[in-house]
Design a protein around this motif. Structure first.
Motif, PDB file in Angstrom:
ATOM      1  N   SER A   1       0.833  -1.207   0.000  1.00 47.24           N
ATOM      2  CA  SER A   1       0.000   0.000   0.000  1.00 47.24           C
ATOM      3  C   SER A   1       0.866   1.255   0.000  1.00 47.24           C
ATOM      4  O   SER A   1       2.077   1.200   0.238  1.00 47.24           O
ATOM      5  N   ALA A   2       0.227   2.373  -0.252  1.00 45.53           N
ATOM      6  CA  ALA A   2       0.933   3.657  -0.286  1.00 45.53           C
ATOM      7  C   ALA A   2       1.539   4.011   1.076  1.00 45.53           C
ATOM      8  O   ALA A   2       2.424   4.845   1.159  1.00 45.53           O
ATOM      9  N   LYS A   3       1.053   3.354   2.132  1.00 48.84           N
ATOM     10  CA  LYS A   3       1.529   3.658   3.492  1.00 48.84           C
ATOM     11  C   LYS A   3       2.573   2.667   3.984  1.00 48.84           C
ATOM     12  O   LYS A   3       3.074   2.799   5.103  1.00 48.84           O
TER      13      LYS A   3
ATOM     14  N   THR B   1       4.023   7.290  -5.790  1.00 50.92           N
ATOM     15  CA  THR B   1       3.486   8.149  -4.739  1.00 50.92           C
ATOM     16  C   THR B   1       3.957   7.671  -3.370  1.00 50.92           C
ATOM     17  O   THR B   1       4.367   8.467  -2.520  1.00 50.92           O
ATOM     18  N   ALA B   2       3.897   6.356  -3.150  1.00 47.74           N
ATOM     19  CA  ALA B   2       4.305   5.794  -1.862  1.00 47.74           C
ATOM     20  C   ALA B   2       5.784   6.030  -1.622  1.00 47.74           C
ATOM     21  O   ALA B   2       6.200   6.415  -0.524  1.00 47.74           O
ATOM     22  N   ALA B   3       6.590   5.824  -2.659  1.00 48.19           N
ATOM     23  CA  ALA B   3       8.030   5.971  -2.510  1.00 48.19           C
ATOM     24  C   ALA B   3       8.417   7.424  -2.259  1.00 48.19           C
ATOM     25  O   ALA B   3       9.257   7.726  -1.411  1.00 48.19           O
TER      26      ALA B   3
ATOM     27  N   ASN C   1       7.834   8.919   1.217  1.00 45.69           N
ATOM     28  CA  ASN C   1       8.677   8.386   2.282  1.00 45.69           C
ATOM     29  C   ASN C   1       9.989   7.883   1.689  1.00 45.69           C
ATOM     30  O   ASN C   1      10.354   6.723   1.864  1.00 45.69           O
ATOM     31  N   LEU C   2      10.684   8.785   0.985  1.00 47.19           N
ATOM     32  CA  LEU C   2      11.802   8.373   0.139  1.00 47.19           C
ATOM     33  C   LEU C   2      12.903   7.648   0.912  1.00 47.19           C
ATOM     34  O   LEU C   2      13.403   6.623   0.462  1.00 47.19           O
ATOM     35  N   GLY C   3      13.249   8.153   2.082  1.00 45.78           N
ATOM     36  CA  GLY C   3      14.308   7.533   2.881  1.00 45.78           C
ATOM     37  C   GLY C   3      13.955   6.109   3.256  1.00 45.78           C
ATOM     38  O   GLY C   3      14.742   5.174   3.044  1.00 45.78           O
ATOM     39  N   ALA C   4      12.766   5.949   3.811  1.00 46.17           N
ATOM     40  CA  ALA C   4      12.313   4.617   4.232  1.00 46.17           C
ATOM     41  C   ALA C   4      12.160   3.691   3.040  1.00 46.17           C
ATOM     42  O   ALA C   4      12.501   2.508   3.107  1.00 46.17           O
ATOM     43  N   ALA C   5      11.671   4.250   1.917  1.00 42.66           N
ATOM     44  CA  ALA C   5      11.489   3.431   0.714  1.00 42.66           C
ATOM     45  C   ALA C   5      12.830   2.921   0.206  1.00 42.66           C
ATOM     46  O   ALA C   5      12.966   1.738  -0.129  1.00 42.66           O
TER      47      ALA C   5
ATOM     48  N   ASP D   1       1.641   1.066 -11.871  1.00 43.26           N
ATOM     49  CA  ASP D   1       0.858   2.183 -12.401  1.00 43.26           C
ATOM     50  C   ASP D   1       1.733   3.239 -13.070  1.00 43.26           C
ATOM     51  O   ASP D   1       1.449   4.442 -12.976  1.00 43.26           O
ATOM     52  N   PHE D   2       2.791   2.808 -13.746  1.00 39.13           N
ATOM     53  CA  PHE D   2       3.713   3.779 -14.327  1.00 39.13           C
ATOM     54  C   PHE D   2       3.026   4.618 -15.399  1.00 39.13           C
ATOM     55  O   PHE D   2       2.297   4.112 -16.242  1.00 39.13           O
ATOM     56  N   GLY D   3       3.299   5.918 -15.351  1.00 47.68           N
ATOM     57  CA  GLY D   3       2.730   6.835 -16.325  1.00 47.68           C
ATOM     58  C   GLY D   3       1.511   7.568 -15.812  1.00 47.68           C
ATOM     59  O   GLY D   3       1.093   8.565 -16.380  1.00 47.68           O
TER      60      GLY D   3
END
Ligand code: C2E
Ligand code: CA
Ligand code: CA
Ligand code: CA
Length: 278
Positions: free
Chosen positions: A118-120, A152-154, A157-161, A179-181
């Motif tokens: 998920s996004a979270k 969006t999820a990454a 939360n870029l560091g955690a991702a 969902d690229f694009g």
């Protein structure tokens, strides 16, 4: 209409009382499903475009109500997120998928799973150690698992991702950008995210046979992904005409109702025969 060109930022306070009450109802059901272990996983085949061989299955979650009605994730995931249940749902799905893959592999079935996060998910610091522990416990080859994440999820939360992706890639797990694009700054983030595969959003693929603009976009996304050394998967492949175009463009993998619908039966997963032979 007038609202089309404006960007809307979702504000929970905008939700009316009816919507709030409805979400509370869904959240209560999600809690029940978690407690009673009653979510269901279904599996949709992903085929090699060149050979037609099924290489992988995407794991999709379903809620089965008491009356037998099946609710798709779009019906209950937003409520799960709103009421703080999304981490528990993610963990349940990942744990069950790993358990089922272990069973299949014990039966000698050479399948791989792609699991949506998920996004979270990157906010949940218990998810990474849970996956590492379960891979160690089951002895599964980590390369049999792909995690599907969204941009969006990454970004949120870029560091955690980056840490999450880095640690799991080190042991051999794979990552796909889903969902690229369809996001905002797809190409710029793609440069930085160390994903192995790119899933071309179904909105470009679905009507492709009749829309030259979509054909051009699918070809471009495929070329950029390949230039970056990433494999490509087209989703929402609903006809032979679309599959033929994908073959022509050199897209690597195809997923969609023409290839196979999501299926609940693990027995059918044994049928990893090619869809066509060349
Ligand atoms: P997604 O990851 O883009 O998943 C693909 C969705 O497209 C699935 O819907 C699938 O049933 C549907 N689909 C597949 N082939 C076709 C086709 O040929 N035509 C059309 N029109 N649709 C097709 P589903 O299962 O309702 O899932 C919707 C979304 O919910 C997923 O989008 C994903 O974002 C989320 N989701 C689903 N399962 C999970 C899960 O286990 N965990 C998490 N975190 N999210 C999930
Ligand atoms: Ca997905
Ligand atoms: Ca997708
Ligand atoms: Ca989608």
């Amino acid at each position: 209409t007038g609202g089309r060109n404006r960007v809307h930022f979702y504000n929970p306070a905008d939700r009316d009382k009816a919507g709030m009450a409805e979400d509370m109802g869904w959240a209560a059901r999600v809690r029940e499903m978690l407690e009673e272990d009653r979510f269901q996983l279904v599996y949709q085949p992903i085929a090699d475009v060149r050979t037609g061989a099924v290489t992988d299955y995407e794991v999709l979650v379903r809620m089965v109500c008491d009356d037998g009605d099946v609710i798709l994730p779009g019906g209950f995931m937003p409520a799960a997120e709103r009421f703080g249940l999304i981490h528990a749902v993610d963990r349940w799905i990942v744990a069950r998928a790993i358990q089922q893959l272990t069973q299949l592999r014990e039966q000698g079935k050479e399948v791989c799973f792609s699991i949506n996060l998920s996004a979270k998910a990157f906010e949940d610091h218990t998810l990474l150690p849970m996956i590492q522990a379960q891979l160690a416990d089951t002895g599964l080859d980590p390369s049999w698992l792909t995690f599907e994440i969204t941009e969006t999820a990454a970004i949120a939360n870029l560091g955690a991702a980056e840490r999450f992706i880095g640690e799991l890639k080190t042991i051999g797990c794979q990552f796909a950008l889903d969902d690229f694009g369809s996001g905002f700054s797809s190409f710029s983030y793609l440069k930085h995210l160390p994903v192995d595969k790119l899933k071309i959003d179904g909105s470009f693929v679905q009507g492709m046979a009749q829309a030259e603009v979509d054909q051009a976009m699918v070809q471009s996304m495929n070329q950029v992904a390949h230039a970056l050394g990433k494999a490509t998967i087209a989703e929402y492949v609903e006809s032979e005409a679309i599959l033929k175009l994908l073959q022509q463009y050199g897209v690597d993998y195809a997923q969609g109702n023409y290839i196979g619908r999501p299926n609940e039966s693990l027995i059918n997963l044994a049928a990893t025969r090619p869809l066509y032979s060349n």
